[in-house]
Design a protein around this motif. Structure first.
Motif, mmCIF file in Angstrom:
data_model
loop_
_atom_site.group_PDB
_atom_site.id
_atom_site.type_symbol
_atom_site.label_atom_id
_atom_site.label_comp_id
_atom_site.label_asym_id
_atom_site.label_seq_id
_atom_site.Cartn_x
_atom_site.Cartn_y
_atom_site.Cartn_z
ATOM 1 N N SER A 2 7.232 25.539 3.944
ATOM 2 C CA SER A 2 6.994 24.457 2.992
ATOM 3 C C SER A 2 8.291 24.086 2.274
ATOM 4 N N ASP A 3 8.329 22.863 1.755
ATOM 5 C CA ASP A 3 9.471 22.447 0.944
ATOM 6 C C ASP A 3 9.598 23.298 -0.317
ATOM 7 N N LEU A 4 8.453 23.614 -0.917
ATOM 8 C CA LEU A 4 8.434 24.298 -2.204
ATOM 9 C C LEU A 4 7.608 25.564 -2.128
ATOM 10 N N THR A 32 2.482 22.881 -0.524
ATOM 11 C CA THR A 32 3.305 23.851 -1.254
ATOM 12 C C THR A 32 2.720 25.250 -1.113
ATOM 13 N N HIS A 82 13.285 27.718 2.054
ATOM 14 C CA HIS A 82 12.583 26.625 1.395
ATOM 15 C C HIS A 82 13.596 25.698 0.729
ATOM 16 N N PHE A 83 13.242 24.442 0.590
ATOM 17 C CA PHE A 83 14.098 23.496 -0.120
ATOM 18 C C PHE A 83 14.187 23.848 -1.602
ATOM 19 N N VAL A 104 8.859 17.879 -5.943
ATOM 20 C CA VAL A 104 9.748 17.821 -4.780
ATOM 21 C C VAL A 104 10.455 16.467 -4.716
ATOM 22 N N ARG A 108 14.415 16.000 -4.691
ATOM 23 C CA ARG A 108 15.088 15.292 -3.594
ATOM 24 C C ARG A 108 16.013 14.214 -4.156
ATOM 25 N N THR A 133 16.099 23.688 -6.945
ATOM 26 C CA THR A 133 16.539 23.620 -5.553
ATOM 27 C C THR A 133 17.128 24.969 -5.130
#
Length: 227
Positions: A2-4, A32, A82-83, A104, A108, A133
């Motif tokens: 996941s991104d987060l 998430t 993860h981002f 997110v 970004r 981040t």
């Protein structure tokens, strides 16, 4: 991945995780990931295992380090995957549908930075919950400076975000802090431990030492990320 990834250190409050999960399911829309970090000596560990297993929540169990060191350990391990890395206390409840997507999106746009919502207690004044981040976590090697066990972590996030000009507050994104100080929770042993005069003073001194001796170097590390 996941991104987060949102990390929730918790002790003695498996019922809080069950309640948090209900709020999470109602509001989280971006895929998430949720991770609970518990202590291997917690008398309620069996209940944590049951709550997390029945709901599909990832549970990590390790030695008792206290909240911030536990957050650091997991965050540093997971940041490369993860981002962004988020933190919620086990007494936070997301209330705005799509809160995680908003976090997110804000990160970004920042590229590198911090984002937090309205906890209905501190509001803009402090990020009692936050997403960061992952490049920040990897550059610093922590989410909270060494020596801080619980209090003043939110001040660090605010200080760093302001110093690099990369922090965003989302007033319409509510992540409620159900704390005993605002009458939304019962004062239990965890709150008493954290707010004990000696413990609170130790955290304050650790924060003051970071502010005086180490913050400038950490800000330089983050500015290097920004080019």
């Amino acid at each position: 991945m996941s991104d987060l990834l949102v990390i929730v250190p918790s002790r003695g409050r498996p019922h809080n995780i069950a309640d948090l999960y209900n709020a999470w399911q109602a509001t989280t829309t971006g895929g998430t990931a949720l991770l609970v970090a518990a202590d291997e000596d917690d008398p309620t560990l069996g209940d944590y295992r049951q709550v997390c297993a029945s709901r599909g929540i990832e549970l990590v169990v390790g030695p008792r380090l206290r909240m911030c060191p536990t957050l650091n350990k997991v965050a540093v391990e997971r940041a490369p995957h993860h981002f962004a890395i988020g933190f919620l206390g086990d007494d936070h409840r997301p209330r705005t549908r799509g809160w995680d997507v908003r976090y997110v999106e804000a990160l970004r746009e920042l590229g590198t930075g911090f984002v937090y919502g309205n906890d209905l207690l501190a509001g803009e004044r402090l990020p009692t919950q936050v997403a960061v981040t992952s490049d920040i976590v990897m550059a610093l090697g922590w989410m909270v400076p060494d020596g801080i066990l619980h209090l003043w972590a939110d001040n660090v996030w605010l200080d760093l975000g302001r110093a690099i000009g990369r922090i965003r507050y989302l007033p319409r994104v509510v992540v409620e802090h159900q704390h005993y100080l605002n009458g939304k929770a019962v004062e239990d042993d965890r709150y008493r431990e954290v707010n004990d005069a000696a413990a609170a003073e130790a955290d304050r001194l650790a924060y003051a030492a970071w502010l005086e001796h180490r913050m400038a170097g950490d800000v330089d590390k983050l500015k290097a990320l920004l080019g």
